[in-house]
Design an enzyme around this catalytic site. Structure first.
Site, mmCIF file in Angstrom:
data_model
loop_
_atom_site.group_PDB
_atom_site.id
_atom_site.type_symbol
_atom_site.label_atom_id
_atom_site.label_comp_id
_atom_site.label_asym_id
_atom_site.label_seq_id
_atom_site.Cartn_x
_atom_site.Cartn_y
_atom_site.Cartn_z
ATOM 1 N N ASP A 1 16.944 -52.610 11.429
ATOM 2 C CA ASP A 1 18.395 -52.444 11.410
ATOM 3 C C ASP A 1 19.114 -53.727 11.828
ATOM 4 O OD1 ASP A 1 17.844 -52.376 14.133
ATOM 5 O OD2 ASP A 1 18.941 -50.509 14.527
ATOM 6 N N ASP B 1 14.029 -56.920 12.569
ATOM 7 C CA ASP B 1 13.411 -56.474 13.813
ATOM 8 C C ASP B 1 12.519 -55.274 13.522
ATOM 9 O OD1 ASP B 1 15.382 -54.559 13.362
ATOM 10 O OD2 ASP B 1 15.803 -54.276 15.487
ATOM 11 N N ASP C 1 12.634 -52.053 13.599
ATOM 12 C CA ASP C 1 13.051 -50.926 12.763
ATOM 13 C C ASP C 1 13.985 -51.345 11.647
ATOM 14 O OD1 ASP C 1 15.248 -51.433 14.404
ATOM 15 O OD2 ASP C 1 15.791 -49.319 14.601
ATOM 16 N N SER D 1 13.222 -50.134 18.339
ATOM 17 C CA SER D 1 13.923 -51.254 17.718
ATOM 18 C C SER D 1 13.236 -52.583 17.984
ATOM 19 C CB SER D 1 15.381 -51.261 18.210
ATOM 20 O OG SER D 1 16.159 -52.156 17.476
#
Length: 447
Positions: A246, A242, A244, A103
């Site tokens: 999400d 960010d 990833d 992440s």
């Protein structure tokens, strides 16, 4: 195996160190394959996505080996956002989805997130069962039943098309100038493509991943660079994702930063006016600002708080039948469209609100005045439980007494990093700093 594998959001750690090793990834793949290949047939499949970290190649390969050894057929998606894995797990009728990502963490970390066949992250029971299988001997299948692996070349395109369908029919972003920071991460291809296809002028930042620059001075954890670009180019909006994708943080045309709380406030109010907000409830974590709660109450709405982590938010949403939630950090969960936080889709709906209202981002991204909030993190040492110290407990009790009736205090261990987080809110900023810094000082004495 020592210690618990699964944390707040899957399994996470430093690449090539326990538990984020090739050996453990292979075992996790085999254990997940054994758990989800329940009937023994060869028709089971798993989709695997990843972000742009260098270690993703190693972990992807190890997971694939473990999964195919237990008879699972693997569909490799390549770099795609985490929410795309949730979507494609359902769309492709897979039994399991896996995202390889840490992440918002730096490149040296990585993680493995699991999604069930419904596209939602695994339950505690499923995670516990996978851990149990990992700790024992995993029996591979017979040679004739070994799974196959196949790369899906149009995975990103499928998600691009789906993201556009979440907007009202006919929505176009023509005339909108947008700075888009993809954090050199998983959305570096798909996010610019979506905005361009909808007609926006896209100024791209953080779209040149090299394996080690993910989240490096860019993205939602470092939004100032995007803010400067908005001012430099005269853009209408800045969008920062960010690693990833999400999470999302919004930058208005004045370069001001709007976090997840402000985005949720806007959506909750608009959805309530349109009679779309189920039961008038927004789900957020204990970290969300007190100003958000007061804003909702002022409009006859309710804030339901959960533990930190978008997974906890989603679980509570599903339990209550609610359709909007998220985190101050920028996870925006809209279960009408996605099974987890989706930074790109949230940004699209913010843009749609701008187009519909013909209002600038600065008006839409400031629904309430936040109560002053201070957060400090202290890195912990393995084997030292700072929060069990009598002097730290005494400092915390004293701080709570000082804030009683005028603020709140939250202290928790991070579920993704070796940190203790100390957060407080109070209208009196002097008292706020005194309380937080005092607790940190006592913790440092113990550490």
């Amino acid at each position: 195996m020592s210690g618990k594998l699964f944390g707040t959001d899957g399994v996470r750690g430093t690449a090539n160190s326990y538990p984020m090793t090739a050996d453990m990834a292979l075992k996790l793949g085999a254990a997940a394959g054994r758990h989800f290949r329940r009937d023994g047939s060869n028709g089971h499949r798993v989709v695997i996505g990843k972000d742009t970290r260098l270690s993703g190649y190693m972990i992807e390969t190890a997971l694939t080996a473990g999964l195919t050894s237990t008879g699972m057929n693997v569909l490799l998606l390549g770099p795609v956002p985490t929410p795309a894995v949730g979507f494609l797990t359902r769309s492709m009728r897979a039994d399991l989805g896996i995202m390889i990502s840490a992440s918002h963490n730096a490149h040296q970390d990585n993680g493995i997130k699991f999604f069930g066949p419904d596209g939602f992250k695994l339950s505690d029971a499923d995670e516990a069962e996978i851990e149990r299988i990992v700790s024992g001997a995993i029996t591979p299948v017979q040679p004739a039943n070994i799974g196959r692996a196949k790369r899906i070349e149009d995975a990103g395109g499928r998600y691009v098309e789906y993201a556009k369908t979440t907007l009202p029919r006919g929505t176009q972003l023509s005339g909108m100038k947008v700075v888009l920071d993809c954090a050199n991460g998983a959305a570096y291809k798909v996010a610019p493509q979506v905005l361009w296809e909808l007609g926006a002028e896209v100024i791209k930042v953080g779209v040149e991943p090299n394996g080690t620059n993910i989240n490096l001075d860019c993205g939602s954890t470092h939004p100032r660079h995007c803010a400067a670009k908005v001012l430099e180019t005269g853009a209408d909006l800045g969008i920062t994702l960010d690693g990833d994708a999400d999470r999302v943080i919004i930058i208005d045309e004045r370069g001001q930063i709007a976090d997840g709380d402000q985005i949720m406030a806007l959506f909750a109010h608009r959805w309530a006016l349109a009679d779309r907000l189920h039961d008038g409830v927004l789900v957020a974590t204990v970290m969300s600002n007190l100003g958000l709660e007061r804003f909702l109450q002022g409009h006859g709405l309710r804030l339901e708080r959960t533990a930190v982590g978008d997974r906890h938010v989603v679980e509570r949403m599903r339990q209550g039948g609610w359709n909007l939630g998220g985190e101050q950090s920028g996870h925006i969960v809209m279960t009408d469209y996605a099974t987890t936080g989706d930074g790109l889709i949230a940004a699209l709906h913010f843009l749609a609100a701008m187009m519909e209202t013909q209002k600038p981002a600065s008006l839409l991204a400031r629904s309430f005045d936040p109560v002053p909030q201070m957060l400090r993190n202290l890195r912990t040492v393995p084997g030292v439980d700072i929060l069990s110290s009598d002097q730290v407990k005494a400092a915390i009790d004293a701080a709570k007494a000082r804030l009683d009736g005028c603020g709140r205090l939250l202290i928790r261990k991070s579920g993704t990093e070796p940190l203790v987080r100390v957060m407080a809110e109070c209208e009196d900023e002097g008292l706020l700093a005194d309380v937080v810094n005092g607790i940190i000082a006592e913790m440092e004495n113990v550490a």
